[in-house]
Design an enzyme around this catalytic site. Structure first.
Site, PDB file in Angstrom:
ATOM      1  N   GLY A  48     -13.002 -15.420  -5.951  1.00 47.69           N
ATOM      2  CA  GLY A  48     -11.942 -15.362  -4.955  1.00 47.69           C
ATOM      3  C   GLY A  48     -12.339 -15.705  -3.528  1.00 47.69           C
ATOM      4  N   GLU A 102     -16.252 -10.896   0.902  1.00 43.55           N
ATOM      5  CA  GLU A 102     -15.322 -10.617  -0.201  1.00 43.55           C
ATOM      6  C   GLU A 102     -13.933 -11.092   0.193  1.00 43.55           C
ATOM      7  OE1 GLU A 102     -14.647 -10.125  -3.116  1.00 43.55           O
ATOM      8  OE2 GLU A 102     -15.288  -8.227  -3.948  1.00 43.55           O
ATOM      9  N   ASP A 103     -13.189 -11.585  -0.784  1.00 42.97           N
ATOM     10  CA  ASP A 103     -11.812 -11.982  -0.503  1.00 42.97           C
ATOM     11  C   ASP A 103     -10.954 -10.750  -0.236  1.00 42.97           C
ATOM     12  OD1 ASP A 103     -12.113 -11.164  -3.127  1.00 42.97           O
ATOM     13  OD2 ASP A 103     -10.827 -12.696  -3.993  1.00 42.97           O
ATOM     14  N   ASP A 106      -9.867  -3.818  -3.050  1.00 41.60           N
ATOM     15  CA  ASP A 106      -8.708  -3.157  -3.652  1.00 41.60           C
ATOM     16  C   ASP A 106      -9.104  -1.700  -3.914  1.00 41.60           C
ATOM     17  OD1 ASP A 106      -6.896  -2.346  -5.850  1.00 41.60           O
ATOM     18  OD2 ASP A 106      -6.180  -4.385  -5.747  1.00 41.60           O
ATOM     19  N   PHE A 155       0.169  -6.993  -4.861  1.00 40.84           N
ATOM     20  CA  PHE A 155      -0.646  -8.104  -5.345  1.00 40.84           C
ATOM     21  C   PHE A 155      -0.382  -9.366  -4.515  1.00 40.84           C
ATOM     22  CE2 PHE A 155      -1.850 -11.581  -8.174  1.00 40.84           C
ATOM     23  CZ  PHE A 155      -3.104 -11.152  -8.547  1.00 40.84           C
ATOM     24  N   ASP A 162      -6.315 -15.564  -7.135  1.00 37.35           N
ATOM     25  CA  ASP A 162      -5.568 -16.098  -8.273  1.00 37.35           C
ATOM     26  C   ASP A 162      -4.737 -15.047  -8.993  1.00 37.35           C
ATOM     27  OD1 ASP A 162      -7.866 -14.669  -9.317  1.00 37.35           O
ATOM     28  OD2 ASP A 162      -7.301 -15.504 -11.257  1.00 37.35           O
ATOM     29  N   ARG A 168      -5.180 -20.424  -6.782  1.00 43.79           N
ATOM     30  CA  ARG A 168      -6.299 -20.420  -5.834  1.00 43.79           C
ATOM     31  C   ARG A 168      -6.203 -21.566  -4.826  1.00 43.79           C
ATOM     32  NH1 ARG A 168     -10.014 -16.738  -7.859  1.00 43.79           N
ATOM     33  NH2 ARG A 168     -10.296 -16.703 -10.110  1.00 43.79           N
TER      34      ARG A 168
END
Ligand code: XMP
Ligand code: MG
Length: 179
Positions: A48, A102-103, A106, A155, A162, A168
């Site tokens: 990601g 990091e993308d 969570d 989300f 993705d 993406r």
């Protein structure tokens, strides 16, 4: 508003490309100041983070290195809770100034599982930079040093992120449309 459809779900525009690039540039400037003469080594967490990492790296003016690891914990739109190391760390990080890219954070599980491996190799410093943080989703707290956007627990996809492999390539971020 342009709704897009990926697999069985619909997504609406959330954060524009301009806003993303502005924040990523600001983060690069901050790191340029914080890491002068420190030659940081970035560890980018695939898949990601590839777009975020590339854009951030382009705007660095200091000496810097980057390497990649691949961790995965997501299935569809929910964290599977299981973290798999698909590509491990192949670079010596002892004594280095490390910045993990990091993308999105969570639950925090992915990084919490990876961080001990990093600390074991005794880097001289360790910071975490994320494009997105979902504070409401935290289960395993992680100290994040640089955040581009704090977002609600919904989300998102696009800009490297993705939904089951697709999305993406989108240059901006989209959010899941609730039915
Ligand atoms: P944890 O729960 O371990 O999750 O902090 C981090 C990883 O889960 C993925 N993730 C997402 N991917 N849209 C995505 O496309 C999301 O909203 C989302 N939330 C988590 C992501 O790969 C991240 O590294
Ligand atoms: Mg990720």
């Amino acid at each position: 508003m342009v709704t897009i459809h990926i697999h069985d779900k619909s997504f609406i525009p959330y954060i524009s490309e301009e806003e993303i690039i502005k924040k990523v540039k600001q983060l690069a400037e901050t790191i340029n100041n914080d890491y002068k003469s420190k030659r940081p080594l970035f560890i980018s967490v695939l898949n990601g983070s590839f777009m975020f990492s590339a854009d951030l790296f382009k705007h660095l003016t200091i000496e810097a290195e980057i390497c990649f690891i691949k961790l995965a914990s997501y299935k569809g739109t929910k964290s599977s809770g299981q973290v798999i190391t698909a590509i491990g760390l192949d670079t010596d990080i002892t004594g280095r100034n490390i910045i993990i890219l990091e993308d999105i954070i969570d639950t925090g599980k992915t990084l919490n599982q990876f961080l001990p491996q990093v600390y074991n190799q005794q880097p001289s410093s360790l910071k975490i930079a994320v494009l997105l943080n979902k504070p409401e989703a935290t289960v395993h707290p992680v100290k994040i040093d640089y955040t581009c956007f704090s977002i609600p627990n919904k989300f998102v996809l696009g800009y490297g992120l993705d939904y089951n492999g697709l999305g993406r390539n989108l240059s901006q971020l989209y959010q899941l449309k609730e039915d």
